[in-house]
Design a protein around this motif. Structure first.
Motif, mmCIF file in Angstrom:
data_model
loop_
_atom_site.group_PDB
_atom_site.id
_atom_site.type_symbol
_atom_site.label_atom_id
_atom_site.label_comp_id
_atom_site.label_asym_id
_atom_site.label_seq_id
_atom_site.Cartn_x
_atom_site.Cartn_y
_atom_site.Cartn_z
ATOM 1 N N UNK A 28 6.641 3.041 7.865
ATOM 2 C CA UNK A 28 5.210 2.861 8.112
ATOM 3 C C UNK A 28 4.703 1.641 7.345
ATOM 4 N N UNK A 29 4.100 0.700 8.085
ATOM 5 C CA UNK A 29 3.552 -0.512 7.481
ATOM 6 C C UNK A 29 2.050 -0.569 7.758
ATOM 7 N N UNK A 30 1.186 -0.458 6.731
ATOM 8 C CA UNK A 30 -0.239 -0.671 6.947
ATOM 9 C C UNK A 30 -0.508 -2.171 7.067
ATOM 10 N N UNK A 92 -6.872 0.926 3.039
ATOM 11 C CA UNK A 92 -5.416 1.039 3.104
ATOM 12 C C UNK A 92 -4.953 2.491 3.118
ATOM 13 N N UNK A 93 -5.635 3.330 2.338
ATOM 14 C CA UNK A 93 -5.259 4.739 2.296
ATOM 15 C C UNK A 93 -5.397 5.409 3.646
ATOM 16 N N UNK A 94 -6.437 5.045 4.383
ATOM 17 C CA UNK A 94 -6.638 5.601 5.717
ATOM 18 C C UNK A 94 -5.527 5.152 6.657
ATOM 19 N N UNK A 95 -5.164 3.868 6.593
ATOM 20 C CA UNK A 95 -4.111 3.336 7.466
ATOM 21 C C UNK A 95 -2.776 4.011 7.176
ATOM 22 N N UNK A 96 -2.437 4.142 5.904
ATOM 23 C CA UNK A 96 -1.164 4.769 5.548
ATOM 24 C C UNK A 96 -1.162 6.234 5.982
ATOM 25 N N UNK A 97 -2.271 6.934 5.772
ATOM 26 C CA UNK A 97 -2.351 8.334 6.176
ATOM 27 C C UNK A 97 -2.082 8.496 7.674
ATOM 28 N N UNK A 98 -2.727 7.670 8.485
ATOM 29 C CA UNK A 98 -2.532 7.767 9.932
ATOM 30 C C UNK A 98 -1.074 7.511 10.317
ATOM 31 N N UNK A 99 -0.470 6.523 9.660
ATOM 32 C CA UNK A 99 0.927 6.223 9.955
ATOM 33 C C UNK A 99 1.866 7.325 9.519
#
Length: 282
Positions: A28-30, A92-99
């Motif tokens: 997973x890459x944000x 960034x936390x939201x992007x990583x969570x979704x991934x």
């Protein structure tokens, strides 16, 4: 067949042939406004991971980019690359969570788009999952790490924040913020479905939750190079980090986090790399 041609064939197969079974590994890459480096990053990751001869998938979790990041990734049309597009920048936390929650792999790696920690370091982290660890953290702060270009100011700030985190939260990971962390699928689902912080400090929250839920955590020295073009303001980020520390503590006191996982003992302590028995897997 030479090693080079074999690796190229594996790469071409990954690019063109959809997996016929669930992936063993998800990466997973944000990404936020990464048009200048997202393609080289994808190329480096795809080359190394394909050569490992395990089924794997790559997830780019966009964070509301306003440049051409999304169109560049979409135009690749790689068979085993998934693009998660955000309507707006949420952190960034939201992007990583979704991934992480979209990942289908048995193990899930989160890595920064700038490849400050090269993807080749994945192998060092993956080896520890054979020893019943749930979370393996890439670290710039433990013995054996190879760090280049980190300014003295950032080193001092990192040391101060580590002291604050270890004394105030019981999280003994020396480097909570390195953007290179590996999780078992079960740990990833539990931790990232519980995570509430959307900003820079999400790493700290996830590791705090790992400690709270009792997931076994190891910290592994990695190679790290300060990538050019970083827009991180260390002083500003540190202030936000301290504010997020208070938010995390408040969330916990108010019961915002789920109850402890019944399958893990409370308060798992990270195991230093040099203390890990890497002989026969337990």
């Amino acid at each position: 067949m030479t090693e080079v041609s074999s690796a190229y064939r594996a790469y071409r197969a990954w690019v063109t042939e959809p997996l016929s079974s669930p992936p063993a590994v998800s990466v997973v890459i944000p990404a936020y406004n990464e048009e200048w480096r997202i393609l080289p990053t994808i190329g480096a990751i795809a080359t190394h991971m394909s050569a490992r001869e395990q089924p794997w998938e790559l997830i780019i979790a966009d964070d509301g980019s306003t440049d051409s990041t999304v169109s560049l990734v979409r135009d690749l049309r790689f068979a085993n690359l998934r693009l998660l597009v955000a309507e707006k920048n949420a952190g960034k936390g939201d992007a990583v969570r979704r991934g992480m929650l979209a990942a289908r792999g048995q193990v899930v790696l989160f890595a920064d788009a700038d490849q400050s920690t090269p993807i080749e370091q994945y192998d060092r982290l993956a080896a520890l999952l054979d020893h019943d660890f749930d979370v393996v953290v890439g670290s710039r702060a433990v013995e054996g790490a190879d760090v280049s270009g980190k300014s003295m100011g950032r080193r001092i700030l990192s040391a101060g924040l580590h002291l604050l985190v270890s004394r105030g939260f019981g999280v003994e990971v020396a480097d909570t913020q390195c953007g290179f962390k590996l999780f078992t699928a079960g740990a990833a689902k539990k931790l990232f479905s519980t995570q509430l912080v959307d900003g820079f400090s999400f790493d700290l929250e996830v590791l705090y939750l790992a400690h709270k839920f009792g997931f076994r955590t190891a910290e592994v020295p990695v190679e790290w190079i300060d990538a050019p073009g970083s827009t991180v303001d260390a002083a500003k980020v540190s202030l936000q980090f301290v504010r997020d520390l208070m938010r995390i503590r408040l969330y916990d006191l108010r019961g915002r986090y789920q109850e402890m996982s019944p399958t893990h003992p409370l308060g798992s302590t990270p195991v230093p790399f040099d203390k890990i028995d890497r002989g026969t897997p337990s």
